[in-house]
Design an enzyme around this catalytic site. Structure first.
Site, PDB file in Angstrom:
ATOM      1  N   GLY A 129       0.787  -1.237   0.000  1.00 31.69           N
ATOM      2  CA  GLY A 129       0.000   0.000   0.000  1.00 31.69           C
ATOM      3  C   GLY A 129       0.812   1.275   0.000  1.00 31.69           C
ATOM      4  O   GLY A 129       0.256   2.362  -0.156  1.00 31.69           O
ATOM      5  N   GLY A 131       4.929   3.166  -0.764  1.00 34.50           N
ATOM      6  CA  GLY A 131       6.352   3.111  -1.079  1.00 34.50           C
ATOM      7  C   GLY A 131       6.973   4.471  -0.834  1.00 34.50           C
ATOM      8  O   GLY A 131       7.707   4.683   0.128  1.00 34.50           O
ATOM      9  N   ILE A 157      11.027  -6.509  -2.340  1.00 36.60           N
ATOM     10  CA  ILE A 157      12.229  -6.510  -1.494  1.00 36.60           C
ATOM     11  C   ILE A 157      13.377  -7.269  -2.180  1.00 36.60           C
ATOM     12  O   ILE A 157      13.287  -8.479  -2.423  1.00 36.60           O
ATOM     13  CB  ILE A 157      11.934  -7.100  -0.092  1.00 36.60           C
ATOM     14  CG1 ILE A 157      10.744  -6.355   0.538  1.00 36.60           C
ATOM     15  CG2 ILE A 157      13.184  -7.022   0.782  1.00 36.60           C
ATOM     16  CD1 ILE A 157      10.868  -4.838   0.607  1.00 36.60           C
ATOM     17  N   GLN A 243      23.510   7.766   0.677  1.00 35.12           N
ATOM     18  CA  GLN A 243      24.506   6.877   0.051  1.00 35.12           C
ATOM     19  C   GLN A 243      23.821   5.910  -0.923  1.00 35.12           C
ATOM     20  O   GLN A 243      24.374   5.586  -1.963  1.00 35.12           O
ATOM     21  CB  GLN A 243      25.293   6.111   1.118  1.00 35.12           C
ATOM     22  CG  GLN A 243      26.351   5.210   0.505  1.00 35.12           C
ATOM     23  CD  GLN A 243      27.472   4.858   1.452  1.00 35.12           C
ATOM     24  OE1 GLN A 243      28.120   5.729   2.008  1.00 35.12           O
ATOM     25  NE2 GLN A 243      27.705   3.572   1.638  1.00 35.12           N
ATOM     26  N   GLU A 244      22.608   5.470  -0.582  1.00 35.93           N
ATOM     27  CA  GLU A 244      21.882   4.571  -1.479  1.00 35.93           C
ATOM     28  C   GLU A 244      21.664   5.242  -2.836  1.00 35.93           C
ATOM     29  O   GLU A 244      21.882   4.666  -3.890  1.00 35.93           O
ATOM     30  CB  GLU A 244      20.527   4.189  -0.858  1.00 35.93           C
ATOM     31  CG  GLU A 244      19.650   3.375  -1.808  1.00 35.93           C
ATOM     32  CD  GLU A 244      18.425   2.752  -1.149  1.00 35.93           C
ATOM     33  OE1 GLU A 244      18.254   2.915   0.074  1.00 35.93           O
ATOM     34  OE2 GLU A 244      17.644   2.100  -1.861  1.00 35.93           O
ATOM     35  N   ARG A 245      21.276   6.516  -2.785  1.00 38.96           N
ATOM     36  CA  ARG A 245      21.001   7.236  -4.041  1.00 38.96           C
ATOM     37  C   ARG A 245      22.275   7.476  -4.830  1.00 38.96           C
ATOM     38  O   ARG A 245      22.276   7.388  -6.070  1.00 38.96           O
ATOM     39  CB  ARG A 245      20.274   8.547  -3.714  1.00 38.96           C
ATOM     40  CG  ARG A 245      18.857   8.230  -3.298  1.00 38.96           C
ATOM     41  CD  ARG A 245      18.120   9.265  -2.542  1.00 38.96           C
ATOM     42  NE  ARG A 245      16.844   8.651  -2.131  1.00 38.96           N
ATOM     43  CZ  ARG A 245      16.032   9.123  -1.199  1.00 38.96           C
ATOM     44  NH1 ARG A 245      16.337  10.232  -0.553  1.00 38.96           N
ATOM     45  NH2 ARG A 245      14.914   8.501  -0.902  1.00 38.96           N
ATOM     46  N   ARG A 270      29.148  -3.121 -37.995  1.00 41.95           N
ATOM     47  CA  ARG A 270      27.915  -3.394 -38.743  1.00 41.95           C
ATOM     48  C   ARG A 270      27.890  -2.518 -40.007  1.00 41.95           C
ATOM     49  O   ARG A 270      28.079  -1.295 -39.920  1.00 41.95           O
ATOM     50  CB  ARG A 270      26.707  -3.074 -37.858  1.00 41.95           C
ATOM     51  CG  ARG A 270      25.370  -3.290 -38.514  1.00 41.95           C
ATOM     52  CD  ARG A 270      25.029  -4.752 -38.598  1.00 41.95           C
ATOM     53  NE  ARG A 270      23.685  -4.955 -39.144  1.00 41.95           N
ATOM     54  CZ  ARG A 270      23.197  -6.146 -39.424  1.00 41.95           C
ATOM     55  NH1 ARG A 270      23.905  -7.256 -39.206  1.00 41.95           N
ATOM     56  NH2 ARG A 270      21.978  -6.266 -39.923  1.00 41.95           N
TER      57      ARG A 270
END
Ligand SMILES: Cc1cc2nc3c(=O)[nH]c(=O)nc-3n(C[C@H](O)[C@H](O)[C@H](O)COP(=O)(O)OP(=O)(O)OC[C@H]3O[C@@H](n4cnc5c(N)ncnc54)[C@H](O)[C@@H]3O)c2cc1C
Length: 381
Positions: A129, A131, A157, A243-245, A270
């Site tokens: 529901g 985020g 997850i 840090q995650e970002r 090509r």
């Protein structure tokens, strides 16, 4: 442009990690994609060679290395088109919660396993529901004697099947007036009664990443599994999300660079109408535009990385880096894919998978719209 971030030891580490990927990861990628997850054993192999949590103190099993070693791992994973082996999520996003907010007993209990690969971690914030609106999460944790009882469901997850330890965000104060201060973080071992791993979710990309649902039904954990202060969960998440970002942004720029490099090579090989397709002006202009985007992105990201390493707290810069680089990578990869013609639509081509993998980067770690909400607040709008 020459990069100035890395010294000779970093460069030797890059060579060693590249060799590890060639030997232990690349040969298994197709099978991992078919099976929907990486081998459990790869985590132990990476741990044994010091590639998990290299920044962790030696007393907990790490090497006490700087963040640039993690950056090298991020870059080389992206260069190898490896999107399922979530060692960055584990080492540089989740384990830092245990390290920064855990007490000494918790650190000694869990950190050595995180570094050796005996423990694979997951971070469970998102629910069916909610985020983006983290304060609205519905999972609850209620104190009963010397235990916490957790009830709720989480979704999307990462490491959801392979995880041994989950950092879970839950409401300890259901009063909507305390929405932010009512969130706490808990560490749930995967063998706790009442905890179940739901189905592995089918995604448009990242096929070998075991993104899953997780369920908590009267899941009892000891009081000692509370991480940090009760009610401090939201603040802890906000602190660590920078840090995650940044990690997502580093992966995005590198993926764009790698796809561009492979595309330049392909367009030289090509042929159409009697010449390499690289000789058409349209190809040259488009690829030069892609190169410009990659170089501008690289210059910015290296600057943010160096300031992050210097210890600056960069909410605005990390948020800008996340949305700008992931939008840029999507554009670059889409442009490049076009030069592969029909082959660009075939899944055995890395560029095709890179296109599918890139899409989620604009969604997870906070959507790109949420990044702009944050930046708008930062500049006082
Ligand atoms: C492959 C994958 C792996 C993931 N791994 C994890 C994980 O390991 N752990 C975890 O906890 N979560 C994980 N997530 C979840 C991810 O972080 C969320 O999907 C993301 O934060 C968005 O939340 P949502 O899906 O509920 O979308 P919503 O929050 O419902 O958003 C829907 C749309 O509304 C927009 N929107 C919402 N609020 C605003 C606003 N204020 N202003 C403007 N626009 C807004 C969003 O930008 C988005 O476009 C993962 C997701 C994916 C797809």
């Amino acid at each position: 442009m020459d990069r100035t971030l890395f010294n000779d030891e970093h460069k030797a580490f890059r060579t060693a990690f590249k060799q590890f990927l060639v030997r232990e990861v690349v040969p298994h990628q197709a099978r991992w994609r078919d099976e929907g997850q990486v081998d459990r054993e790869i985590w132990r192999k990476a741990g044994a060679q010091g590639f998990l949590c290299p920044w962790l103190d030696e007393k907990y099993g790490g090497a006490g290395a700087d963040f640039l070693y993690s950056v090298i791992i991020m870059e080389e994973l992206a260069r190898a088109y490896e999107s399922g082996f979530a060692m960055i999520l584990h080492s540089d996003i989740i384990v830092p919660y245990l390290y920064s907010f855990g007490n000494e007993e918790q650190k000694q209990k869990w950190l050595p396993g995180c570094a050796s690969g005996e423990i694979v971690t997951a971070l469970a914030m998102t629910e069916p529901g909610t985020g983006s609106d983290l304060a609205a999460l519905a999972t609850t944790a209620v104190k009963q004697g010397d235990e916490w009882v957790i009830n709720g469901a989480k979704t999307f997850i990462s490491n959801g099947q392979l995880c041994d330890l989950v950092v879970v965000a839950a409401k300890t104060d259901p009063d909507p007036k305390n929405a932010h201060k009512g969130i706490s973080l808990f560490v749930v071992e995967a063998n706790r009664k009442g905890f179940t791993k739901g189905k592995r979710l089918h995604k448009m990309g990242m096929d070998s990443q075991d993104t899953s649902e997780l369920f908590f039904e009267d899941c009892r954990i000891p009081a000692g599994n509370l991480l940090g202060a009760e009610g401090g969960g939201f603040m802890m998440l906000m602190q660590k999300l920078q840090q995650e970002r940044l990690c997502v942004a580093i992966g995005a720029v590198t993926a764009a660079e790698q796809v561009l490099e492979d595309t330049i090579k392909y367009t030289k090989e090509r042929t159409a109408f009697g010449k390499p397709i690289s000789k058409f002006q349209n190809t040259q202009f488009k690829l030069v535009e892609c190169l410009a985007k990659c170089e501008v992105g690289r210059a910015f990201i290296d600057k943010v990385v160096s300031e992050h390493v210097a210890g600056k707290y960069l909410v605005k810069e990390c948020s800008i880096a996340k949305f700008w680089t992931t939008d840029m990578a999507q554009e670059v990869i889409d442009t490049c894919l076009q030069f592969f013609g029909g082959y660009g639509y075939m899944l055995e081509y890395p560029v095709t998978r890179a296109f599918m993998d890139a899409r989620v980067q604009r969604i997870y770690a906070g959507t790109n719209e949420i990044m702009k909400v944050i930046v708008a607040k930062q500049i006082g709008l």
